[in-house]
Design an enzyme around this catalytic site. Structure first.
Site, PDB file in Angstrom:
ATOM      1  N   ASP A  34       0.839  -1.207   0.000  1.00 36.72           N
ATOM      2  CA  ASP A  34       0.000   0.000   0.000  1.00 36.72           C
ATOM      3  C   ASP A  34       0.869   1.251   0.000  1.00 36.72           C
ATOM      4  OD1 ASP A  34      -2.183  -1.625   0.089  1.00 36.72           O
ATOM      5  OD2 ASP A  34      -2.683  -1.243   2.190  1.00 36.72           O
ATOM      6  N   PHE A  37       2.270   1.827  -3.491  1.00 37.08           N
ATOM      7  CA  PHE A  37       1.194   2.283  -4.381  1.00 37.08           C
ATOM      8  C   PHE A  37       0.880   3.758  -4.117  1.00 37.08           C
ATOM      9  CE2 PHE A  37      -3.133   3.127  -5.616  1.00 37.08           C
ATOM     10  CZ  PHE A  37      -3.277   2.452  -6.821  1.00 37.08           C
ATOM     11  N   ASP A  38       0.722   4.114  -2.834  1.00 39.34           N
ATOM     12  CA  ASP A  38       0.403   5.501  -2.487  1.00 39.34           C
ATOM     13  C   ASP A  38       1.507   6.451  -2.929  1.00 39.34           C
ATOM     14  OD1 ASP A  38      -1.953   4.648  -1.387  1.00 39.34           O
ATOM     15  OD2 ASP A  38      -1.232   4.668   0.683  1.00 39.34           O
ATOM     16  N   SER A  83     -37.131  -1.950 -15.902  1.00 40.10           N
ATOM     17  CA  SER A  83     -37.161  -2.581 -14.581  1.00 40.10           C
ATOM     18  C   SER A  83     -37.636  -4.010 -14.730  1.00 40.10           C
ATOM     19  CB  SER A  83     -38.097  -1.800 -13.651  1.00 40.10           C
ATOM     20  OG  SER A  83     -39.391  -1.739 -14.208  1.00 40.10           O
ATOM     21  N   LEU A  84     -37.377  -4.830 -13.735  1.00 42.25           N
ATOM     22  CA  LEU A  84     -37.764  -6.241 -13.775  1.00 42.25           C
ATOM     23  C   LEU A  84     -39.081  -6.471 -13.042  1.00 42.25           C
ATOM     24  CD1 LEU A  84     -34.355  -7.978 -12.971  1.00 42.25           C
ATOM     25  CD2 LEU A  84     -35.502  -7.894 -15.178  1.00 42.25           C
ATOM     26  N   GLU A 114     -28.527 -14.979 -11.507  1.00 43.07           N
ATOM     27  CA  GLU A 114     -27.568 -14.078 -10.874  1.00 43.07           C
ATOM     28  C   GLU A 114     -28.165 -13.539  -9.580  1.00 43.07           C
ATOM     29  OE1 GLU A 114     -25.933 -12.182 -15.087  1.00 43.07           O
ATOM     30  OE2 GLU A 114     -27.454 -11.139 -13.921  1.00 43.07           O
ATOM     31  N   LYS A 116     -29.311 -10.720  -7.094  1.00 48.83           N
ATOM     32  CA  LYS A 116     -29.832  -9.364  -7.297  1.00 48.83           C
ATOM     33  C   LYS A 116     -29.244  -8.469  -6.203  1.00 48.83           C
ATOM     34  CE  LYS A 116     -34.170  -6.873  -8.050  1.00 48.83           C
ATOM     35  NZ  LYS A 116     -33.935  -5.793  -7.096  1.00 48.83           N
ATOM     36  N   ASP A 118     -28.446  -5.157  -4.102  1.00 47.76           N
ATOM     37  CA  ASP A 118     -29.320  -4.056  -3.685  1.00 47.76           C
ATOM     38  C   ASP A 118     -28.517  -2.769  -3.633  1.00 47.76           C
ATOM     39  OD1 ASP A 118     -31.648  -2.877  -2.951  1.00 47.76           O
ATOM     40  OD2 ASP A 118     -31.567  -3.474  -0.851  1.00 47.76           O
ATOM     41  N   TYR A 226     -23.120  -6.584 -14.984  1.00 49.69           N
ATOM     42  CA  TYR A 226     -23.774  -7.836 -15.381  1.00 49.69           C
ATOM     43  C   TYR A 226     -24.488  -7.778 -16.728  1.00 49.69           C
ATOM     44  CZ  TYR A 226     -27.478  -5.154 -13.029  1.00 49.69           C
ATOM     45  OH  TYR A 226     -28.318  -4.165 -12.614  1.00 49.69           O
ATOM     46  N   LYS A 289     -32.730 -15.110 -15.956  1.00 48.83           N
ATOM     47  CA  LYS A 289     -32.739 -14.598 -17.324  1.00 48.83           C
ATOM     48  C   LYS A 289     -32.634 -15.742 -18.330  1.00 48.83           C
ATOM     49  CE  LYS A 289     -29.932 -10.588 -15.908  1.00 48.83           C
ATOM     50  NZ  LYS A 289     -28.625  -9.903 -16.090  1.00 48.83           N
ATOM     51  N   LYS A 313     -37.635 -12.353  -5.276  1.00 46.90           N
ATOM     52  CA  LYS A 313     -37.169 -11.608  -4.109  1.00 46.90           C
ATOM     53  C   LYS A 313     -37.412 -12.414  -2.835  1.00 46.90           C
ATOM     54  CE  LYS A 313     -36.991  -7.181  -4.338  1.00 46.90           C
ATOM     55  NZ  LYS A 313     -37.266  -5.731  -4.316  1.00 46.90           N
ATOM     56  N   CYS A 407     -29.233  13.462  31.482  1.00 44.92           N
ATOM     57  CA  CYS A 407     -28.190  12.536  31.046  1.00 44.92           C
ATOM     58  C   CYS A 407     -28.155  11.324  31.968  1.00 44.92           C
ATOM     59  CB  CYS A 407     -26.839  13.234  31.064  1.00 44.92           C
ATOM     60  SG  CYS A 407     -25.461  12.128  30.660  1.00 44.92           S
ATOM     61  N   CYS A 410     -24.526  11.583  33.942  1.00 43.47           N
ATOM     62  CA  CYS A 410     -24.123  12.673  34.865  1.00 43.47           C
ATOM     63  C   CYS A 410     -25.296  13.508  35.345  1.00 43.47           C
ATOM     64  CB  CYS A 410     -23.074  13.572  34.200  1.00 43.47           C
ATOM     65  SG  CYS A 410     -23.720  14.536  32.815  1.00 43.47           S
ATOM     66  N   CYS A 425     -26.050  15.772  25.795  1.00 43.46           N
ATOM     67  CA  CYS A 425     -25.646  16.185  27.137  1.00 43.46           C
ATOM     68  C   CYS A 425     -24.592  17.281  26.970  1.00 43.46           C
ATOM     69  CB  CYS A 425     -25.065  15.014  27.916  1.00 43.46           C
ATOM     70  SG  CYS A 425     -24.277  15.519  29.471  1.00 43.46           S
ATOM     71  N   CYS A 431     -18.870  14.842  32.026  1.00 46.20           N
ATOM     72  CA  CYS A 431     -19.641  13.618  31.807  1.00 46.20           C
ATOM     73  C   CYS A 431     -18.669  12.487  31.461  1.00 46.20           C
ATOM     74  CB  CYS A 431     -20.638  13.843  30.673  1.00 46.20           C
ATOM     75  SG  CYS A 431     -21.734  12.451  30.353  1.00 46.20           S
TER      76      CYS A 431
END
Length: 671
Positions: A34, A37-38, A83-84, A114, A116, A118, A226, A289, A313, A407, A410, A425, A431
């Site tokens: 890393d 790379f940086d 849309s499906l 596949e 789905k 979200d 996809y 599909k 779903k 609170c 306290c 608070c 506190c």
């Protein structure tokens, strides 16, 4: 170096970084560390700032963001984003299967299944192997152009691999916020006193439309692709398309499967019913599909959805149990969070005893009463949430739950500011959970990185009266620490050395670490870079603060309130006396790109096409110029972008200050 040398080095760095990105994100292969790379990325960014004539919007440097997009243009999709149709039942899938067979007759066919995901549907256009546009679904006919933000997603290739891709085509997929990132962001937001994000999908949707692409980059979105669209693609079915997309460098989920019939589809559905919970991203079903593209054409589409695909779903798993009581937790900013304590119940393979309630508004919305039977679901949250109340099971004698007025730690009277959902608070210096929380925030890895100071040690120091604020850490002695349980000579010296080393942390890190409400790591960097010192931030008024890009009213008011408090000022002075960094230190390691602007002063104002405001200021400095904040007779140039402030423009014209555009500036430094 001359222009040709700079160009060659830029091209070589871009090629290396693209290769390392692809290996890491698509093949899980860490070719370089890393740190290396940086280092290469920082070198590329410096060269590109010094030589804007070699600008490429698909450079690996675009991954870090930085550009501000005030408006997202509306784009008409070349191919509608349909849309499906959805179903929750095996019977509906059987009906779907029968409709396919009725159209195709005795002709054999396969399904491709596949997961789905979200998230947010996205269409990506590639021309000559380079990303040219990223457009949201919108209404299916038109969407928003969010290309700059899409470029920050490291699993979206900016330049394709291989040679056999079409000149112009589209891929479609889902932009998602991984659960790990969702939880990290919510933990950070809770830490700085901001409201938590509701769920990963809404968070992804909000992120992709943010104006500041640097903030988008910090959220580490993912994108599974996809769907392949275009002319002369060289593939005849979905399985071939997915394999081809993988060859070109697209991030394709390996979870898809070819199914010969509906029985195999149902096996796939059952396999992932529980297995999807281990993936680290939100999924809500399966997409089924027809595999063959020619068969898809014969089946056609309705006005809203394809006839050759359907989404099954999963029902969200919900469990009902009894609410025992509500307790309250106090965070380091004083935010008081209610938590529902439940009778233990099994949910998605774990025993649930607590659920999130967020704030008083949520308790009121649910109409909660002690003893209620509540419905609990698991989402992307760290702990489950209550989603409904079975009022038909409510005891007759039950009483509404009222949010606490004082609170719980306290006993200080809580406050709730206008327009905010959270109770606080105000006793931040007295506190206990606030005091210890501020110290924990201060020492964390992303802040001062005093990793020898864990929660147990902080509690011990607090209980002995040795750490009542963060400045006390710098006054700890060997004799004090050696008395703590579990500490011996070696561990004491390690802790004291870590505290001493933290004094080298740069100003922006210290500003984040001191824990001003709403000032997270990104905001701290912006403030530090803009003002240069803690003293200038303290002196800034409301108008000056909100003039900083992405600093809104809430943050500005919080900063002003912090410096109004005499105890805050005393704390800063104590930290200064112990040698912490409260000014930006110039980086002398980077040699100037040129001396083209030596002796010239610039005021920068407006929005620029190829630079962020900070980026164009860096370019001025890299070529020997000086940045000043206000127009005066001593200023040589007003570097004016779009939407420049009218007062600065008017004053420059009145004083005869030369006004130049971004294009003029590029010529000025390339002469």
């Amino acid at each position: 170096m001359d222009k040709e040398q700079a160009r060659n080095e830029i091209l070589e760095l871009r090629q290396k970084l693209n290769y390392y990105n692809e290996q890491y994100y698509l093949h899980e292969n860490s070719v370089v560390s890393d740190r290396e790379f940086d280092s290469l990325l920082e070198k590329l960014i410096a060269l590109e700032k010094a030589h804007p004539e070699f600008d490429d919007p698909n450079s690996p440097s675009s991954r870090v963001g930085g550009g501000i997009t005030k408006e997202f243009p509306t784009v008409t999709h070349r191919y509608p984003m349909l849309s499906l149709g959805n179903t929750y039942s095996a019977e509906d899938l059987a009906d779907f299967d029968q409709r396919i067979r009725k159209t195709l007759g005795d002709e054999p066919f396969e399904y491709l299944c596949e997961l789905k995901f979200d998230g947010v549907a996205m269409s990506l256009r590639y021309e000559n192997g380079k990303l040219s546009a990223g457009v949201t679904r919108g209404n299916g006919t038109q969407g928003d152009d969010v290309t700059n933000n899409v470029r920050t997603i490291r699993t979206v290739p900016l330049s394709l691999s291989g040679q056999d891709f079409p000149e112009d085509f589209e891929v479609r997929g889902e932009v998602m916020l991984p659960l790990k990132e969702f939880r990290r962001i919510n933990a950070e937001r809770e830490d700085i006193g901001e409201a938590q994000l509701a769920n990963p999908r809404n968070a992804a949707s909000g992120t992709i439309k943010m104006q500041d692409s640097k903030v988008v980059a910090s959220r580490n979105l993912d994108c599974y692709l996809y769907y392949l669209l275009g002319e002369n693609l060289g593939v005849g079915n979905q399985a071939e398309a997915l394999e081809k997309m993988k060859e070109w460098g697209f991030f394709v989920s390996p979870t898809y499967r070819l199914c010969a019939n509906l029985d195999e589809v149902m096996e796939y559905i059952e396999h992932w019913r529980e297995g999807r919970n281990e993936l680290g991203v939100e999924t809500d079903g399966i997409v089924i599909k027809i595999n063959d593209f020619k068969q898809r054409e014969r089946l056609g589409n309705t006005s809203k959805s394809p006839r050759w695909a359907i989404a099954y779903k999963y029902e969200t798993e919900r469990a009902y149990t009894k609410l025992k009581n509500v307790t309250y937790q106090v965070g380091r900013t004083g935010a008081v969070t209610p938590v529902a304590n439940l009778e233990p119940v099994d949910l998605a393979g774990t025993v649930v005893k607590r659920a999130s309630l967020y704030n008083a508004n949520e308790i009121e919305r649910l109409g909660l009463r002690k003893g209620d039977t509540v419905g609990v679901e698991k989402g992307g949250e760290i702990i489950p949430k209550i989603v409904d109340v079975a009022t038909e099971n409510r005891p007759d004698e039950s009483k509404s739950i009222a949010f606490v007025e004082n609170c719980p730690e306290c006993d200080t009277k809580l406050i709730r500011k206008e327009g905010e959902a959270v109770h606080y608070c105000p006793n931040e210096t007295g506190c206990p959970p606030q005091i210890k929380g501020k110290i924990e925030h201060f020492v964390q890895r992303q802040a001062m990185n005093i990793m020898s100071l864990g929660t147990r040690t902080i509690n011990a120091l607090f209980n002995k009266g040795l750490a009542n604020n963060i400045a006390d850490l710098y006054e700890l002695t060997y004799d004090q620490v050696i008395e703590l349980e579990g500490f011996k000579e070696k561990s004491v010296n390690k802790l004291l050395q870590a505290i001493e080393d933290s004094k080298k942390k740069p100003f922006e890190t210290v500003l984040f670490a001191i824990g001003i409400r709403f000032v997270g790591k990104t905001v701290a960097e912006k403030l530090a870079r803009h003002f240069g010192s803690i003293d200038k931030i303290e002196q800034a008024d409301f108008e000056t603060l909100i003039d900083v890009p992405e600093i809104g009213e809430q943050i500005a008011n919080s900063v002003i309130e912090f410096f109004k408090n005499e105890k805050s000022k005393e704390l800063i002075e104590r930290l200064k006396s112990h040698g912490l960094q409260f000014e930006v230190v110039a980086d002398d390691s980077q040699s100037p790109a040129s001396n083209q602007l030596d002796g010239l002063s610039f005021v920068v104002s407006g929005v620029f096409a190829n630079f962020s405001r900070d980026g164009i200021k860096d370019a001025v400095k890299a070529h020997g110029g000086k940045i000043v904040s206000a127009i005066s007779s001593k200023v040589d140039y007003l570097l004016a972008g779009e939407k420049i402030g009218p007062s600065k423009l008017s004053k420059a014209e009145k004083l005869g200050t030369k006004i130049i555009s971004e294009e003029d500036f590029a010529e000025l430094i390339s002469d």
